[in-house]
Design an enzyme around this catalytic site. Structure first.
Site, mmCIF file in Angstrom:
data_model
loop_
_atom_site.group_PDB
_atom_site.id
_atom_site.type_symbol
_atom_site.label_atom_id
_atom_site.label_comp_id
_atom_site.label_asym_id
_atom_site.label_seq_id
_atom_site.Cartn_x
_atom_site.Cartn_y
_atom_site.Cartn_z
ATOM 1 N N GLY A 10 0.835 -1.192 0.000
ATOM 2 C CA GLY A 10 0.000 0.000 0.000
ATOM 3 C C GLY A 10 0.866 1.237 0.000
ATOM 4 O O GLY A 10 2.093 1.163 0.019
ATOM 5 N N ARG A 13 1.198 5.578 4.957
ATOM 6 C CA ARG A 13 0.149 5.868 5.940
ATOM 7 C C ARG A 13 -1.215 5.302 5.530
ATOM 8 O O ARG A 13 -2.253 5.850 5.867
ATOM 9 C CB ARG A 13 0.043 7.361 6.205
ATOM 10 C CG ARG A 13 1.350 8.082 6.468
ATOM 11 C CD ARG A 13 2.132 7.577 7.636
ATOM 12 N NE ARG A 13 1.475 7.943 8.880
ATOM 13 C CZ ARG A 13 1.783 7.452 10.051
ATOM 14 N NH1 ARG A 13 2.752 6.567 10.146
ATOM 15 N NH2 ARG A 13 1.170 7.823 11.129
ATOM 16 N N LYS A 16 -1.144 -0.215 6.424
ATOM 17 C CA LYS A 16 -0.485 -1.510 6.201
ATOM 18 C C LYS A 16 -0.026 -2.160 7.501
ATOM 19 O O LYS A 16 -0.272 -3.344 7.725
ATOM 20 C CB LYS A 16 0.743 -1.350 5.286
ATOM 21 C CG LYS A 16 0.481 -0.778 3.939
ATOM 22 C CD LYS A 16 1.759 -0.599 3.129
ATOM 23 C CE LYS A 16 2.770 0.296 3.794
ATOM 24 N NZ LYS A 16 2.414 1.706 3.921
ATOM 25 N N THR A 35 12.776 -2.753 10.535
ATOM 26 C CA THR A 35 13.917 -2.552 9.643
ATOM 27 C C THR A 35 14.328 -1.086 9.515
ATOM 28 O O THR A 35 15.267 -0.779 8.787
ATOM 29 C CB THR A 35 13.602 -3.094 8.236
ATOM 30 O OG1 THR A 35 12.494 -2.350 7.705
ATOM 31 C CG2 THR A 35 13.286 -4.579 8.268
ATOM 32 N N GLY A 36 13.644 -0.195 10.216
ATOM 33 C CA GLY A 36 13.854 1.229 10.012
ATOM 34 C C GLY A 36 14.855 1.901 10.918
ATOM 35 O O GLY A 36 15.000 3.118 10.865
ATOM 36 N N HIS A 52 4.110 2.738 17.129
ATOM 37 C CA HIS A 52 4.061 1.332 16.719
ATOM 38 C C HIS A 52 4.228 0.414 17.933
ATOM 39 O O HIS A 52 3.502 -0.565 18.083
ATOM 40 C CB HIS A 52 5.154 1.037 15.686
ATOM 41 C CG HIS A 52 4.767 1.376 14.288
ATOM 42 N ND1 HIS A 52 4.660 0.436 13.309
ATOM 43 C CD2 HIS A 52 4.469 2.563 13.694
ATOM 44 C CE1 HIS A 52 4.308 1.012 12.179
ATOM 45 N NE2 HIS A 52 4.192 2.306 12.384
ATOM 46 N N ARG A 56 1.510 -2.655 19.823
ATOM 47 C CA ARG A 56 1.802 -4.088 19.808
ATOM 48 C C ARG A 56 1.595 -4.722 21.179
ATOM 49 O O ARG A 56 1.868 -4.103 22.205
ATOM 50 C CB ARG A 56 3.245 -4.329 19.368
ATOM 51 C CG ARG A 56 3.498 -3.935 17.939
ATOM 52 C CD ARG A 56 4.822 -4.449 17.443
ATOM 53 N NE ARG A 56 5.979 -4.014 18.193
ATOM 54 C CZ ARG A 56 6.770 -3.002 17.866
ATOM 55 N NH1 ARG A 56 6.507 -2.279 16.795
ATOM 56 N NH2 ARG A 56 7.813 -2.703 18.591
#
EC number: 2.7.1.156
Length: 176
Positions: A10, A13, A16, A35-36, A52, A56
């Protein structure tokens, strides 16, 4: 979850990551692969990471790495990779591709290795990736190369996935 390998594509923002988290929410343990980077030098990025993390479940483990092949090749709990776009960008950084665009074959080898590991993994895995190829053709060679490699990566992983989803405006649709 019936699908072993799911790719969620996608725009920026689009929802996803939330869609990916939702797919694995019922799993008792998940390895979340970020991975960022850690965001220590970018306050806005650090805020995104914090949002994020807050979403979680506390039971999910975290790995901050772009070394995905060993994780895909190892046994373990379900894995969420967020995201392949940042993996590509950081891989290009690591290989110093931005200073020598003629070395794109090195990144293509990394893409091939990742796609092969994706196809052979025994884990349940969900990966998030941006579709960056639907817009205007970039004006500079480096950005065009990134866009082209991103399309190649998404295609390679998609063709090896059991399920591919497209997320737009928070809605997720299957691609067939």
């Amino acid at each position: 979850m019936a699908e072993q390998r799911t790719l969620i594509l996608g725009g920026a923002r689009s929802g996803k990551s939330v869609a990916a988290e939702r797919r694995l929410r019922s799993e008792p343990g998940v390895l979340y692969v970020a991975t960022g980077g850690d965001g220590e030098s970018d306050p806005e990025w650090a805020q995104r990471i914090a949002r994020h993390r807050a979403r979680r479940p506390a039971s999910w483990a975290l790995a901050e790495t772009i070394d995905l092949v060993p994780l895909l090749d190892s046994a373990g709990p379900p894995m969420l990779i967020d995201c392949l776009t940042l993996w590509l960008s950081r891989t290009m950084d690591t290989l110093d591709l931005w200073s020598d665009l003629g070395r794109a074959e090195l990144v293509e080898q990394e893409i091939d290795q990742l796609a092969e590991a994706w196809s052979r993994t025994t884990r349940v895995v969900v990966a998030v990736s941006n579709d960056v190829g639907s817009g205007v053709v970039p004006a500079d060679a480096g950005t065009r190369l990134f866009r082209d490699l991103m399309g190649r990566l998404n295609t390679a992983v998609s063709l090896r996935s059991d399920l591919v989803l497209w997320t737009i405006a928070g809605r997720t649709l299957p691609l067939t």
